[in-house]
Design a protein around this motif. Structure first.
Motif, mmCIF file in Angstrom:
data_model
loop_
_atom_site.group_PDB
_atom_site.id
_atom_site.type_symbol
_atom_site.label_atom_id
_atom_site.label_comp_id
_atom_site.label_asym_id
_atom_site.label_seq_id
_atom_site.Cartn_x
_atom_site.Cartn_y
_atom_site.Cartn_z
ATOM 1 N N UNK A 266 0.858 -1.190 0.000
ATOM 2 C CA UNK A 266 0.000 0.000 0.000
ATOM 3 C C UNK A 266 0.896 1.243 0.000
ATOM 4 N N UNK A 267 0.525 2.195 -0.823
ATOM 5 C CA UNK A 267 1.302 3.422 -0.965
ATOM 6 C C UNK A 267 0.437 4.615 -0.585
ATOM 7 N N UNK A 268 0.935 5.421 0.357
ATOM 8 C CA UNK A 268 0.282 6.665 0.746
ATOM 9 C C UNK A 268 1.123 7.808 0.185
ATOM 10 N N UNK A 269 0.464 8.791 -0.454
ATOM 11 C CA UNK A 269 1.173 9.863 -1.160
ATOM 12 C C UNK A 269 0.670 11.231 -0.748
ATOM 13 N N UNK A 270 1.563 12.214 -0.800
ATOM 14 C CA UNK A 270 1.171 13.622 -0.718
ATOM 15 C C UNK A 270 1.776 14.329 -1.921
ATOM 16 N N UNK A 271 0.936 14.983 -2.698
ATOM 17 C CA UNK A 271 1.321 15.598 -3.967
ATOM 18 C C UNK A 271 1.038 17.098 -3.909
ATOM 19 N N UNK A 272 1.929 17.903 -4.460
ATOM 20 C CA UNK A 272 1.690 19.344 -4.539
ATOM 21 C C UNK A 272 0.762 19.646 -5.711
ATOM 22 N N UNK A 273 -0.336 20.342 -5.440
ATOM 23 C CA UNK A 273 -1.326 20.602 -6.485
ATOM 24 C C UNK A 273 -0.849 21.545 -7.567
ATOM 25 N N UNK A 274 0.061 22.452 -7.240
ATOM 26 C CA UNK A 274 0.534 23.441 -8.216
ATOM 27 C C UNK A 274 1.632 22.891 -9.105
ATOM 28 N N UNK A 275 2.686 22.346 -8.492
ATOM 29 C CA UNK A 275 3.838 21.876 -9.274
ATOM 30 C C UNK A 275 3.729 20.417 -9.690
ATOM 31 N N UNK A 276 2.853 19.656 -9.007
ATOM 32 C CA UNK A 276 2.748 18.224 -9.272
ATOM 33 C C UNK A 276 3.843 17.426 -8.603
ATOM 34 N N UNK A 277 4.662 18.057 -7.773
ATOM 35 C CA UNK A 277 5.793 17.386 -7.137
ATOM 36 C C UNK A 277 5.316 16.395 -6.068
ATOM 37 N N UNK A 278 5.959 15.219 -6.037
ATOM 38 C CA UNK A 278 5.695 14.243 -4.989
ATOM 39 C C UNK A 278 6.473 14.673 -3.747
ATOM 40 N N UNK A 279 5.762 15.107 -2.708
ATOM 41 C CA UNK A 279 6.392 15.696 -1.523
ATOM 42 C C UNK A 279 6.732 14.666 -0.455
ATOM 43 N N UNK A 280 5.885 13.665 -0.285
ATOM 44 C CA UNK A 280 6.116 12.641 0.741
ATOM 45 C C UNK A 280 5.349 11.376 0.363
ATOM 46 N N UNK A 281 5.910 10.228 0.752
ATOM 47 C CA UNK A 281 5.209 8.961 0.508
ATOM 48 C C UNK A 281 5.633 7.941 1.561
ATOM 49 N N UNK A 282 4.783 6.964 1.749
ATOM 50 C CA UNK A 282 5.085 5.892 2.685
ATOM 51 C C UNK A 282 4.508 4.586 2.133
ATOM 52 N N UNK A 283 5.313 3.522 2.224
ATOM 53 C CA UNK A 283 4.909 2.206 1.706
ATOM 54 C C UNK A 283 4.821 1.219 2.863
ATOM 55 N N UNK A 284 3.777 0.410 2.837
ATOM 56 C CA UNK A 284 3.594 -0.596 3.896
ATOM 57 C C UNK A 284 2.870 -1.809 3.315
ATOM 58 N N UNK A 285 3.025 -2.947 3.983
ATOM 59 C CA UNK A 285 2.270 -4.137 3.561
ATOM 60 C C UNK A 285 0.960 -4.257 4.332
ATOM 61 N N UNK A 286 0.692 -3.250 5.207
ATOM 62 C CA UNK A 286 -0.567 -3.231 5.960
ATOM 63 C C UNK A 286 -1.228 -1.870 5.813
ATOM 64 N N UNK A 287 -2.547 -1.869 5.709
ATOM 65 C CA UNK A 287 -3.272 -0.614 5.521
ATOM 66 C C UNK A 287 -3.801 -0.123 6.877
ATOM 67 N N UNK A 288 -2.858 0.186 7.751
ATOM 68 C CA UNK A 288 -3.202 0.642 9.102
ATOM 69 C C UNK A 288 -3.208 2.172 9.152
ATOM 70 N N UNK A 289 -3.531 2.694 10.312
ATOM 71 C CA UNK A 289 -3.596 4.138 10.490
ATOM 72 C C UNK A 289 -2.228 4.786 10.268
ATOM 73 N N UNK A 290 -1.169 4.033 10.609
ATOM 74 C CA UNK A 290 0.192 4.556 10.476
ATOM 75 C C UNK A 290 0.512 4.944 9.023
ATOM 76 N N UNK A 291 -0.134 4.312 8.084
ATOM 77 C CA UNK A 291 0.135 4.573 6.668
ATOM 78 C C UNK A 291 -0.055 6.052 6.337
ATOM 79 N N UNK A 292 -1.126 6.661 6.866
ATOM 80 C CA UNK A 292 -1.412 8.072 6.605
ATOM 81 C C UNK A 292 -0.596 9.000 7.502
ATOM 82 N N UNK A 293 -0.501 8.641 8.793
ATOM 83 C CA UNK A 293 0.202 9.531 9.731
ATOM 84 C C UNK A 293 1.712 9.556 9.465
ATOM 85 N N UNK A 294 2.291 8.413 9.067
ATOM 86 C CA UNK A 294 3.726 8.379 8.758
ATOM 87 C C UNK A 294 4.037 9.222 7.523
ATOM 88 N N UNK A 295 3.097 9.303 6.604
ATOM 89 C CA UNK A 295 3.290 10.142 5.411
ATOM 90 C C UNK A 295 3.355 11.614 5.824
#
Length: 443
Positions: A300-329
Motif C-alpha cells: 500500500x502506498x500513501x502519497x502527498x502531492x503538490x497541487x501546483x507543481x505536481x511534485x511528490x512531496x512525501x510517501x510511505x509504503x507498507x504491507x498493511x493498511x493501518x492508520x500509520x500509513x497516513x500519519x507516517x506520510x
C-alpha cells in the motif's frame, strides 16, 4: 512535348494566323488544312522551319522542338493512313480510324489480370486489417497499389497491362513508372535511413530512466535532456512505423457512475477542484492506493502531492493498511526540508477512514494545515492524485518485485524520476521540480 509556354503577347500574335485552330499557354493545335499543306511542301524537299515561316508563323515563338515534334507526328500519320490520318479526331470530328476492337483473347487477358489484381489486393487487406465490431476500413496507399500492380505483372507474366491495371487500381501510369524510377528509389532509401536514425534517438528518450513514455513525454524528454527538437507528428509517425508502443491508460467506464449526487462532508470541501492555484505548498493532495507485486502479494502506498507543481512531496509504503500509513506520510512531509508551507495551506483527501480519524485530524492541525475532503464517492474531486497513481502503475515494474524491499526500491527510483526527469505537458513542459522553482521565482 516542349515545356515552353506562350505569353499573353505571343498568344495574341499566334491567334491571328488562320492556320491556328486552338491555342493555350501550353499547346497549339493546327488546322487540318495546314497539316495537308505541310506534308505537300515537305514532299517537295522543303525544311519544316521554312514551311512554318511561309505560312506566317514566327518559329522563334513556337520553338523548333514543337515544330520537329509536329513534323514527326504528321509524317507518321500520313504514312500510315494517308491524308485522312491528318484529320483531327477529337470532339466528334471524323478523321484517323479508331483502333481496332479488342479480340476475345485480349478481353479475356484483361479480365484475368483484373481478377488477379483484386485477389492480391484482398489478401493484402486481410493482413493489414482485423475483423470485428467497430473495425475501420483499410485503404491502400498509392505506393502499396504500385507494388501490388508490379507483383501481379511479374507473377503472372503479363505484358502491356500497366495502363489497364493502373486504371483498375485508380492510380496513374506516370505515377507507377515514377515510383520505380532510380531517382525515386534512391529518395526512399535515403528517407528510410533517416527514419532509422530518428528511431534510435526516439528509443533513447522512450527508454530514458527505464520508463516507457508516450509521444508527448518523448518530445519533452528529447527537448529537456537531449536538446533535440522534433515535431510531435514526426514522433508519432516514427512510433507508428516501428511499432513503438507506449503504455495505454484505459479510461474507467464506471467513473461517471461514481459521481456523487449528495453533499456529505466530514470536513468541508474547501478546494472545490481548484487544484492548481499557482503557488507551491498551498494545495496538498493525499490518497492511498494498493500495488500488486510478486506472486499475489500486495503493498500500500500513501502519497502527498503538490497541487501546483505536481511534485511528490512525501510517501510511505507498507504491507498493511493501518492508520500509520497516513500519519507516517505526514511525518515524512514534516521532515522534507525542501517543502515550504504556504500560510493558507490545506491538505485535501477523500472521506476514507484514515482521513476522518481523530488522530490524523489532530496531526493535520498541529502541522498548521486546513483540512478539505472530497464529496463521498466522487473521485473527480481528487483527480490529480488519481492520475498520478495511474501513471505510476503504468510506468513501474512491480510484477518483477519479489519482496516488499524491492517495491521500496522501485518506488524510490520512480519518485526521483518523476520529480526530476518526467516532463509535464501542462506545466510548461517542465519537470515538477523545475516548475516549482519557476513558480517560486515568479511569485
Amino acid at each position: 512535348m516542349s515545356k515552353k509556354t506562350f505569353t499573353e503577347k505571343e498568344i495574341k500574335q499566334l491567334s491571328t494566323n488562320p492556320y491556328v485552330k486552338v491555342l493555350s499557354t501550353k499547346a497549339i493545335t493546327y488546322t487540318d488544312e495546314f497539316k495537308r499543306i505541310f506534308i505537300a511542301e515537305k514532299e517537295k524537299g522543303k525544311f519544316s522551319r521554312q514551311i512554318f515561316e511561309e505560312c506566317g508563323f514566327d518559329t522563334n515563338i513556337i520553338g523548333m522542338t514543337r515544330i520537329q515534334a509536329a513534323s514527326k507526328r504528321w509524317s507518321a500519320a500520313y504514312k500510315k493512313n494517308g491524308v485522312i490520318g491528318l484529320n483531327d479526331t477529337r470532339k466528334g470530328h471524323s478523321g484517323r480510324p479508331r483502333e481496332r476492337d479488342m479480340s476475345l483473347d485480349e478481353k479475356n487477358a484483361r479480365l484475368e489480370a483484373q481478377i488477379n489484381l483484386l485477389k492480391a489486393e484482398n489478401e493484402l487487406l486481410k493482413k493489414n486489417s482485423f475483423c470485428g465490431k467497430g473495425a475501420k476500413e483499410v485503404v491502400l496507399s498509392p505506393s502499396q497499389k504500385f507494388i501490388l500492380i508490379r507483383s501481379v505483372i511479374e507473377k503472372y507474366q503479363l505484358k502491356n497491362m500497366v495502363r489497364y491495371l493502373c486504371g483498375v487500381a485508380g492510380v496513374s501510369k506516370s505515377g507507377y513508372y515514377n515510383y520505380f524510377s532510380l531517382k525515386a528509389q534512391e529518395r526512399r532509401k535515403h528517407r528510410e535511413a533517416r527514419d532509422e536514425e530518428v528511431k534510435e534517438i526516439i528509443l533513447n528518450a522512450y527508454r530514458y530512466k527505464r520508463r516507457k513514455k508516450g509521444a508527448r513525454q518523448i518530445k519533452m524528454t528529447l527537448a529537456g535532456k537531449f536538446k533535440i527538437i522534433y515535431n510531435l507528428k514526426r514522433i508519432r509517425r516514427i512510433m507508428k512505423k516501428y511499432n513503438i508502443v507506449c503504455p495505454i491508460r484505459k479510461a474507467n467506464p464506471y467513473r461517471r457512475l461514481m459521481k456523487a449526487t449528495q453533499e456529505h462532508s466530514v470536513a468541508p470541501n474547501l478546494l472545490e477542484r481548484q487544484f492548481n492555484q499557482g503557488e507551491p505548498g498551498k494545495v496538498l493532495l493525499t490518497d492511498i492506493t494498493y500495488l500488486s507485486f510478486g506472486r499475489n502479494s500486495r503493498a500500500y502506498l500513501s502519497m502527498i502531492l503538490d497541487g501546483a507543481s505536481g511534485e511528490a512531496l512525501a510517501y510511505h509504503v507498507s504491507d498493511r493498511i493501518t492508520m500509520d500509513l497516513a500519519t507516517d506520510t505526514l511525518q515524512k512531509l514534516k521532515k522534507n526540508r525542501k517543502f515550504k508551507k504556504h500560510k493558507d495551506a490545506l491538505i485535501h483527501s477523500d472521506q476514507g477512514t484514515h482521513y476522518t480519524h481523530p488522530e490524523y485530524q489532530r496531526m493535520v492541525k498541529r502541522l498548521g494545515f486546513r483540512q478539505s475532503m472530497s464529496r463521498r464517492g466522487n473521485c473527480w474531486d481528487n483527480a490529480p492524485i488519481e492520475s498520478f497513481f495511474g501513471h505510476l502503475k503504468d510506468e513501474t515494474y512491480f510484477k518483477a518485485c519479489l519482496t516488499l524491499e524491492d517495491v521500496h526500491k522501485e518506488i524510490k527510483q520512480y519518485m526521483i524520476y518523476y520529480n526530476h526527469h518526467r516532463y509535464q505537458w501542462n506545466r510548461k513542459k517542465m519537470t515538477p521540480v523545475q516548475y516549482r522553482d519557476h513558480l517560486s521565482q515568479a511569485a
